[in-house]
Design a protein around this motif. Sequence first.
Motif, PDB file in Angstrom:
ATOM      1  N   UNK A 112       0.904  -1.417   0.004  1.00 37.04           N
ATOM      2  CA  UNK A 112       0.255  -0.249   0.076  1.00 37.04           C
ATOM      3  C   UNK A 112       1.025   1.244  -0.129  1.00 37.04           C
ATOM      4  N   UNK A 113       1.908   1.216   0.928  1.00 38.72           N
ATOM      5  CA  UNK A 113       2.927   2.210   0.983  1.00 38.72           C
ATOM      6  C   UNK A 113       3.576   2.473  -0.460  1.00 38.72           C
ATOM      7  N   UNK A 114       4.117   1.611  -0.902  1.00 41.10           N
ATOM      8  CA  UNK A 114       4.833   1.637  -2.227  1.00 41.10           C
ATOM      9  C   UNK A 114       3.798   2.061  -3.202  1.00 41.10           C
ATOM     10  N   UNK A 115       2.645   1.743  -3.421  1.00 43.94           N
ATOM     11  CA  UNK A 115       1.774   1.973  -4.259  1.00 43.94           C
ATOM     12  C   UNK A 115       1.459   3.407  -4.333  1.00 43.94           C
ATOM     13  N   UNK A 116       1.167   3.826  -3.053  1.00 40.17           N
ATOM     14  CA  UNK A 116       0.714   5.265  -2.717  1.00 40.17           C
ATOM     15  C   UNK A 116       1.762   6.397  -3.064  1.00 40.17           C
ATOM     16  N   UNK A 117       2.812   5.984  -2.334  1.00 43.10           N
ATOM     17  CA  UNK A 117       3.991   6.773  -2.734  1.00 43.10           C
ATOM     18  C   UNK A 117       4.890   6.931  -3.462  1.00 43.10           C
ATOM     19  N   UNK A 118       5.276   5.696  -4.111  1.00 42.64           N
ATOM     20  CA  UNK A 118       6.148   5.413  -5.402  1.00 42.64           C
ATOM     21  C   UNK A 118       7.451   5.299  -4.326  1.00 42.64           C
ATOM     22  N   UNK A 119       8.450   4.625  -4.901  1.00 40.78           N
ATOM     23  CA  UNK A 119       9.764   4.485  -4.384  1.00 40.78           C
ATOM     24  C   UNK A 119      10.758   5.738  -4.073  1.00 40.78           C
ATOM     25  N   UNK A 120      10.325   6.763  -4.966  1.00 34.69           N
ATOM     26  CA  UNK A 120      11.225   8.001  -4.914  1.00 34.69           C
ATOM     27  C   UNK A 120      10.666   8.870  -3.681  1.00 34.69           C
ATOM     28  N   UNK A 121       9.475   8.463  -3.156  1.00 35.36           N
ATOM     29  CA  UNK A 121       9.237   9.145  -1.928  1.00 35.36           C
ATOM     30  C   UNK A 121       9.040   8.393  -0.706  1.00 35.36           C
ATOM     31  N   UNK A 122       9.950   7.169  -0.801  1.00 36.68           N
ATOM     32  CA  UNK A 122       9.774   6.279   0.496  1.00 36.68           C
ATOM     33  C   UNK A 122      11.332   6.269   0.967  1.00 36.68           C
ATOM     34  N   UNK A 123      11.456   6.094   2.249  1.00 37.80           N
ATOM     35  CA  UNK A 123      12.726   5.796   3.072  1.00 37.80           C
ATOM     36  C   UNK A 123      12.947   4.929   3.743  1.00 37.80           C
ATOM     37  N   UNK A 124      14.036   4.050   3.816  1.00 33.17           N
ATOM     38  CA  UNK A 124      14.084   2.976   4.902  1.00 33.17           C
ATOM     39  C   UNK A 124      14.310   3.640   6.254  1.00 33.17           C
ATOM     40  N   UNK A 125      13.733   2.959   7.473  1.00 34.29           N
ATOM     41  CA  UNK A 125      14.075   3.456   8.821  1.00 34.29           C
ATOM     42  C   UNK A 125      14.180   2.003   9.606  1.00 34.29           C
ATOM     43  N   UNK A 126      14.906   1.877  10.590  1.00 35.39           N
ATOM     44  CA  UNK A 126      14.966   0.627  11.106  1.00 35.39           C
ATOM     45  C   UNK A 126      14.083   0.893  12.700  1.00 35.39           C
ATOM     46  N   UNK A 127      13.757   2.001  13.262  1.00 37.68           N
ATOM     47  CA  UNK A 127      13.433   2.141  14.503  1.00 37.68           C
ATOM     48  C   UNK A 127      14.050   1.566  15.468  1.00 37.68           C
ATOM     49  N   UNK A 128      15.276   1.292  15.369  1.00 36.04           N
ATOM     50  CA  UNK A 128      16.309   0.907  16.501  1.00 36.04           C
ATOM     51  C   UNK A 128      16.285   1.643  17.593  1.00 36.04           C
TER      52      UNK A 128
END
Length: 279
Positions: A221-237
């Motif tokens: 859902x996130x990938x479809x809604x935003x597209x990869x160039x508005x998504x970033x990985x975070x660990x929440x470590x």
Amino acid sequence: MSRVDAHHHIWDLTVREQSWMVGPELDPIRRNFSIDDLAPQAAAAGITATVLVQTVGQVDETVEFLQVAASNDLVAGVVGWVDLTAPDVAEQLTGLLARPDGSYLKGIRHQVHDEPDVNWLLRPDVQRGLSAVADAGLVYDLLTKPPHLPAAIETARALPHLTFVVDHISKPVIGDPLDPWATDFRRLAALPNVTCKLSGMVTEAPWSTWNPTDLQPYADTVLEAFGPNRIMFGSDWPVCLLAATYAEVVQTAETLTAALTPTERESVFTTTATHTYNL
């Protein structure tokens, strides 16, 4: 290839309490975590830069995080805290940015999901503070849950000159029906000044029994809604440690984005965070 972890924390419980750390279920992370604890795990996962994110509503913590960033090669940026409702919020931001380590301040965040008023973001004093964040050239991290999304949509629409970053995909409960979260999430994603962190999902799923398949519909859902160039990985470590190791969180993100092209994966793991936070 360099990779960015766009969302992690540190804390020292001898310096200050973490007021959100309530209940015995959080005992596994009720200890000190430093950047030196993260560094070997990040290196093993191929992470070369990180964004250190506030955990409490205290400017002192932001100052300490700026000092950590200036003295450590791993931390490339800080998302700090100021009181958005303060009359002198613009002056506070100017003061932080004027510090010798002030260039590491990239964004501001507030625990919106802990505010009793789901429309807290729409308060006139908060909107004024958010405008000051934009004027300072900083981004704003949205820490919300699904009930806060309508106010977040209205806020992002009202402040097109401010870049918003959604933390933890707005924390839907993994296993619940996708709606109404997915519908509101797509409405937020339709605004061009909003980006999103693919983060925080493992702790919204059953901690001891989750697997990547449980997370995939939400990630899709996130990938479809935003597209990869508005998504970033975070660990929440280290919050993620309640449900997964650092290595498992990185591996899970790789699994959830396996269908992307190499260029799209580079956006998720490097380019979006680098561009959004000006790392």
